[in-house]
Design a protein around this motif. Structure first.
Motif, PDB file in Angstrom:
ATOM      1  N   ASP A   1     -56.309 -40.020 -13.947  1.00 12.29           N
ATOM      2  CA  ASP A   1     -56.649 -39.572 -14.457  1.00 12.29           C
ATOM      3  C   ASP A   1     -55.647 -38.815 -15.432  1.00 12.29           C
ATOM      4  O   ASP A   1     -54.768 -37.283 -15.291  1.00 12.29           O
ATOM      5  CB  ASP A   1     -57.589 -39.119 -14.808  1.00 12.29           C
ATOM      6  CG  ASP A   1     -58.015 -39.187 -16.838  1.00 12.29           C
ATOM      7  OD1 ASP A   1     -57.498 -40.017 -17.454  1.00 12.29           O
ATOM      8  OD2 ASP A   1     -58.949 -37.963 -16.657  1.00 12.29           O
ATOM      9  N   GLN A   2     -54.507 -39.399 -16.310  1.00 12.45           N
ATOM     10  CA  GLN A   2     -52.971 -38.855 -16.600  1.00 12.45           C
ATOM     11  C   GLN A   2     -53.043 -38.641 -18.301  1.00 12.45           C
ATOM     12  O   GLN A   2     -52.471 -39.784 -18.845  1.00 12.45           O
ATOM     13  CB  GLN A   2     -51.512 -39.055 -16.148  1.00 12.45           C
ATOM     14  CG  GLN A   2     -51.601 -38.516 -14.450  1.00 12.45           C
ATOM     15  CD  GLN A   2     -49.900 -39.046 -14.001  1.00 12.45           C
ATOM     16  OE1 GLN A   2     -49.842 -40.761 -14.526  1.00 12.45           O
ATOM     17  NE2 GLN A   2     -49.220 -37.820 -13.251  1.00 12.45           N
ATOM     18  N   ARG A   3     -52.864 -37.864 -18.544  1.00 10.90           N
ATOM     19  CA  ARG A   3     -52.201 -37.119 -19.821  1.00 10.90           C
ATOM     20  C   ARG A   3     -51.256 -36.016 -20.161  1.00 10.90           C
ATOM     21  O   ARG A   3     -50.649 -35.142 -19.607  1.00 10.90           O
ATOM     22  CB  ARG A   3     -53.167 -36.984 -21.095  1.00 10.90           C
ATOM     23  CG  ARG A   3     -54.546 -38.472 -21.934  1.00 10.90           C
ATOM     24  CD  ARG A   3     -55.097 -37.461 -22.712  1.00 10.90           C
ATOM     25  NE  ARG A   3     -55.883 -36.125 -22.234  1.00 10.90           N
ATOM     26  CZ  ARG A   3     -56.693 -35.888 -22.496  1.00 10.90           C
ATOM     27  NH1 ARG A   3     -56.848 -36.451 -24.271  1.00 10.90           N
ATOM     28  NH2 ARG A   3     -57.798 -34.263 -22.258  1.00 10.90           N
ATOM     29  N   LEU A   4     -49.799 -36.541 -20.323  1.00 17.76           N
ATOM     30  CA  LEU A   4     -48.465 -36.383 -20.297  1.00 17.76           C
ATOM     31  C   LEU A   4     -47.617 -36.412 -21.559  1.00 17.76           C
ATOM     32  O   LEU A   4     -47.694 -36.857 -22.737  1.00 17.76           O
ATOM     33  CB  LEU A   4     -47.840 -36.346 -19.618  1.00 17.76           C
ATOM     34  CG  LEU A   4     -48.050 -36.960 -17.647  1.00 17.76           C
ATOM     35  CD1 LEU A   4     -47.651 -37.679 -17.181  1.00 17.76           C
ATOM     36  CD2 LEU A   4     -48.404 -34.912 -17.196  1.00 17.76           C
TER      37      LEU A   4
ATOM     38  N   ALA B   1     -50.908 -42.916 -18.012  1.00 16.18           N
ATOM     39  CA  ALA B   1     -49.470 -42.354 -18.517  1.00 16.18           C
ATOM     40  C   ALA B   1     -48.417 -43.198 -18.913  1.00 16.18           C
ATOM     41  O   ALA B   1     -47.375 -43.305 -18.478  1.00 16.18           O
ATOM     42  CB  ALA B   1     -49.283 -40.513 -18.642  1.00 16.18           C
ATOM     43  N   LEU B   2     -48.199 -44.469 -19.834  1.00  9.57           N
ATOM     44  CA  LEU B   2     -47.317 -45.372 -20.433  1.00  9.57           C
ATOM     45  C   LEU B   2     -45.741 -45.503 -20.810  1.00  9.57           C
ATOM     46  O   LEU B   2     -46.364 -44.153 -21.625  1.00  9.57           O
ATOM     47  CB  LEU B   2     -48.222 -46.783 -20.523  1.00  9.57           C
ATOM     48  CG  LEU B   2     -49.678 -47.374 -20.071  1.00  9.57           C
ATOM     49  CD1 LEU B   2     -50.371 -48.065 -20.956  1.00  9.57           C
ATOM     50  CD2 LEU B   2     -48.818 -47.997 -18.571  1.00  9.57           C
ATOM     51  N   ILE B   3     -45.083 -45.398 -20.821  1.00  8.62           N
ATOM     52  CA  ILE B   3     -43.506 -45.626 -20.630  1.00  8.62           C
ATOM     53  C   ILE B   3     -43.196 -47.504 -21.113  1.00  8.62           C
ATOM     54  O   ILE B   3     -43.291 -48.114 -19.997  1.00  8.62           O
ATOM     55  CB  ILE B   3     -42.506 -44.502 -20.604  1.00  8.62           C
ATOM     56  CG1 ILE B   3     -41.347 -44.774 -21.812  1.00  8.62           C
ATOM     57  CG2 ILE B   3     -42.688 -45.008 -19.224  1.00  8.62           C
ATOM     58  CD1 ILE B   3     -41.707 -44.177 -22.883  1.00  8.62           C
TER      59      ILE B   3
ATOM     60  N   VAL C   1     -53.339 -32.796 -21.469  1.00  7.54           N
ATOM     61  CA  VAL C   1     -52.862 -32.684 -22.010  1.00  7.54           C
ATOM     62  C   VAL C   1     -51.188 -31.592 -20.929  1.00  7.54           C
ATOM     63  O   VAL C   1     -51.167 -30.823 -21.579  1.00  7.54           O
ATOM     64  CB  VAL C   1     -51.892 -32.983 -23.680  1.00  7.54           C
ATOM     65  CG1 VAL C   1     -50.456 -33.351 -23.797  1.00  7.54           C
ATOM     66  CG2 VAL C   1     -52.721 -34.591 -23.966  1.00  7.54           C
ATOM     67  N   GLN C   2     -50.424 -32.059 -20.302  1.00  4.61           N
ATOM     68  CA  GLN C   2     -49.875 -31.690 -19.817  1.00  4.61           C
ATOM     69  C   GLN C   2     -48.024 -31.815 -19.847  1.00  4.61           C
ATOM     70  O   GLN C   2     -47.798 -33.050 -20.597  1.00  4.61           O
ATOM     71  CB  GLN C   2     -49.646 -31.444 -17.553  1.00  4.61           C
ATOM     72  CG  GLN C   2     -51.030 -31.425 -17.306  1.00  4.61           C
ATOM     73  CD  GLN C   2     -51.573 -29.630 -17.775  1.00  4.61           C
ATOM     74  OE1 GLN C   2     -50.293 -28.384 -18.375  1.00  4.61           O
ATOM     75  NE2 GLN C   2     -52.819 -28.967 -17.718  1.00  4.61           N
ATOM     76  N   ASP C   3     -47.170 -30.841 -19.536  1.00  8.02           N
ATOM     77  CA  ASP C   3     -45.770 -31.345 -19.267  1.00  8.02           C
ATOM     78  C   ASP C   3     -44.607 -30.437 -17.985  1.00  8.02           C
ATOM     79  O   ASP C   3     -45.889 -31.298 -16.916  1.00  8.02           O
ATOM     80  CB  ASP C   3     -45.018 -30.619 -20.460  1.00  8.02           C
ATOM     81  CG  ASP C   3     -45.537 -28.686 -20.928  1.00  8.02           C
ATOM     82  OD1 ASP C   3     -45.336 -28.777 -19.474  1.00  8.02           O
ATOM     83  OD2 ASP C   3     -44.818 -28.304 -21.123  1.00  8.02           O
ATOM     84  N   GLU C   4     -43.619 -31.118 -18.385  1.00  8.70           N
ATOM     85  CA  GLU C   4     -43.210 -30.359 -16.851  1.00  8.70           C
ATOM     86  C   GLU C   4     -43.235 -29.129 -16.210  1.00  8.70           C
ATOM     87  O   GLU C   4     -42.775 -28.732 -14.903  1.00  8.70           O
ATOM     88  CB  GLU C   4     -41.270 -30.900 -17.297  1.00  8.70           C
ATOM     89  CG  GLU C   4     -40.930 -32.127 -17.970  1.00  8.70           C
ATOM     90  CD  GLU C   4     -41.202 -31.927 -19.590  1.00  8.70           C
ATOM     91  OE1 GLU C   4     -40.623 -33.171 -20.004  1.00  8.70           O
ATOM     92  OE2 GLU C   4     -42.037 -31.261 -19.801  1.00  8.70           O
ATOM     93  N   THR C   5     -44.244 -27.979 -16.867  1.00  6.37           N
ATOM     94  CA  THR C   5     -44.626 -26.886 -16.007  1.00  6.37           C
ATOM     95  C   THR C   5     -45.516 -27.367 -15.415  1.00  6.37           C
ATOM     96  O   THR C   5     -46.091 -26.497 -14.521  1.00  6.37           O
ATOM     97  CB  THR C   5     -44.529 -26.093 -17.500  1.00  6.37           C
ATOM     98  OG1 THR C   5     -45.747 -26.129 -18.027  1.00  6.37           O
ATOM     99  CG2 THR C   5     -43.423 -25.403 -18.118  1.00  6.37           C
ATOM    100  N   ALA C   6     -46.546 -28.423 -15.299  1.00  2.70           N
ATOM    101  CA  ALA C   6     -47.664 -28.724 -14.375  1.00  2.70           C
ATOM    102  C   ALA C   6     -47.289 -28.413 -13.145  1.00  2.70           C
ATOM    103  O   ALA C   6     -46.439 -29.075 -12.660  1.00  2.70           O
ATOM    104  CB  ALA C   6     -48.422 -29.949 -14.819  1.00  2.70           C
TER     105      ALA C   6
END
Length: 285
Positions: free
Chosen positions: A257-260, A185-187, A111-116
Motif C-alpha cells: 500500500d503505497q502513496r509516494l 504508486a503508478l507512473i 504519503v512519503q518521499d525519498e527520506t522514508a
C-alpha cells in the motif's frame, strides 16, 4: 550530449531512447542479441554489442560518453553492482543515472518521499547495498543519481500486463489480490522517460522518486483493465497465497500500500508528469 544507455531494447529503454533523441542527444545503447540490436537501432540509438557481464565493453562505452543511464535489470545484486562499477569507472566525473524502484519503501502509511525508511519486500531487498555503493561515488568526485520509478503503465504495461491483464484475458476476469484496497504508486512510461532525461542535470548523490499524482487501488486498476480488455469490468479476487503460487515473490510487492510523492523531482529538476488519470489509460486498453 553523448549518452550510453543499458536496457535500451526493453519497455523503459525504448521510451527513454526516444525521449533522448527527441531532445537532441546522441545515444549509444547496449544490445546483447541481434533482435535487441535491431530494436535499439529502430529506436534511434547506435548499437554497442554486449551484455551486463561484459565489463570491459561497459567501461569503454561509458568512457566514450558524457553521461550514462543504466536501465537494464540484472539477474543478481552482484551483477548489477559489477556493471555499475564498470560504468562509473568509465564515466568518471560525468553523470551516471542508476535505476532503483519505489517498492523499496514498502507500505508507506500515508504519503512519503525519498527520506522514508526502506522496508522492501524480498524481491527488491537486494537494491539497498547496490544503491549505497553507487551513491558513495559522489564523495569520490563522481556524479551518481538514482531514479526510483513507480509501477509502470502505458504501452504494453509490462508487469501489469504480464501478471494481471493477460491472465485475465485467459480466464475471463482480471485478478486482484485480497480486497484490492491497497494503493499503487503508478507512473506512465512516457513520463518516467522524461524524468531520466531531466536527471542528467541533477546534483551528485541525488535520489528521485518517479510517480504520478494519482494512486488508485489495485482493485480499481483491475476493474479499469478488465473494461479495456473487453471483459465488461469482470474481476476476481485471489488470496495472497494464490498470488505467490502464480506470480512468485513479486506478489508481495503488488500488495504493498503505497502513496509516494515526486515533489523533489518537480522542485529540483522542473519535472512534471503529463499523464493524469491512469485508470483512463487502462480503460482504453
Amino acid at each position: 550530449m553523448r549518452i550510453f544507455l543499458t536496457g535500451g531494447s526493453g519497455y523503459l529503454g525504448r521510451a527513454t531512447i526516444a525521449e533522448l533523441v527527441r531532445r537532441g542527444h546522441v545515444v549509444e545503447a547496449l544490445a546483447r542479441s541481434e533482435l535487441s540490436a535491431q530494436t535499439v537501432a529502430v529506436a534511434g540509438a547506435d548499437v554497442v554489442r554486449g551484455g551486463l557481464a561484459d565489463l570491459d565493453v561497459l567501461n569503454h562505452a561509458a568512457a566514450r560518453a558524457e553521461a550514462v543511464i543504466h536501465l537494464a535489470q540484472a539477474d543478481s545484486a552482484d551483477t548489477d553492482l559489477a556493471a555499475a562499477t564498470a560504468m562509473q569507472d568509465g564515466i568518471g566525473a560525468g553523470t551516471y543515472v542508476h535505476t532503483g524502484g519505489s517498492w523499496v519503501y514498502g507500505d508507506t502509511d500515508g504519503v512519503q518521499d525519498e527520506t522514508a525508511p526502506w522496508n522492501p519486500p524480498s524481491v527488491v531487498a537486494w537494491r539497498k547495498p547496490v544503491e549505497d555503493q553507487v551513491l558513495a561515488r559522489a564523495a569520490e568526485g563522481g556524479r551518481p543519481v538514482v531514479v526510483q520509478p513507480g509501477l509502470l503503465y502505458g504501452g504494453d504495461n509490462r508487469l501489469i500486463d504480464h501478471f494481471f491483464i493477460t491472465p485475465g484475458k485467459l480466464s475471463g476476469a482480471v485478478p486482484y489480490i485480497g480486497g484490492g484496497a491497497n494503493r499503487w504508486a503508478l507512473i506512465h512510461i512516457d513520463d518516467i522517460a522524461t524524468l531520466y532525461v531531466a536527471a542528467l542535470s541533477a546534483k551528485a548523490g541525488s535520489v528521485y522518486i518517479g510517480v504520478g499524482e494519482s494512486h488508485p487501488t489495485m482493485k480499481q486498476v483491475a476493474e479499469a483493465a478488465a473494461r479495456g480488455a473487453g471483459l465488461d469490468g469482470k474481476t476476481v479476487s485471489i488470496t495472497v497465497e494464490q498470488a505467490r503460487a502464480q506470480m512468485g515473490p513479486i506478489a508481495d510487492a503488488f500488495v504493498l500500500d503505497q502513496r509516494l510523492t515526486s515533489a523533489k523531482a518537480r522542485r529540483e529538476l522542473g519535472w512534471a508528469p503529463t499523464h493524469g488519470d491512469p485508470l483512463e489509460t487502462f480503460e482504453r486498453g
